[in-house]
Design a protein around this motif. Structure first.
Motif: not given
Length: 104
Positions: A41-68
């Motif tokens: 299990r992991v905790t988000v340490i960025a203010d807002i973290l992009n969740v992507r459909s694949g392991p690359a910055d070029t993959q589409p963002i499917v959602s976001t998560m907030r800090r903590d």
């Protein structure tokens, strides 16, 4: 007994038992529950973290998560991205394993 030595039957019995235990345990390493390791299990340490459909910055963002935010994750890290459930990926540098996790 059909020309098979008793030692051979014992070895076959042990191997069959081990195979049945492996299948019954879903293919997981036997004794993993007893070692004290928990799920990843992991905790988000960025203010807002992009969740992507694949392991690359070029993959589409499917959602976001907030800090903590604390979310289940896989141990798999690819191209600097950690895999979450359902094929979602986040940049690994922006999450930290929780203190009770085994993400190695």
């Amino acid at each position: 007994m059909l020309g098979v030595p008793v030692r051979g039957l014992v070895v076959l019995g042990v191997l069959a038992t081990a195979g049945l235990m492996y299948v019954a345990n879903g293919g997981a390493r036997l004794g993993a529950e007893e070692s004290g390791t928990g799920p990843c299990r992991v905790t988000v340490i960025a203010d807002i973290l992009n969740v992507r459909s694949g392991p690359a910055d070029t993959q589409p963002i499917v959602s976001t998560m907030r800090r903590d935010a604390v979310v289940p994750a896989e141990r798999r890290v690819e191209n600097g991205f950690r895999m979450l459930d359902e094929g979602r990926w986040v940049k690994d540098e922006f999450v930290l394993p929780t203190s009770d996790s085994d993400c190695s």
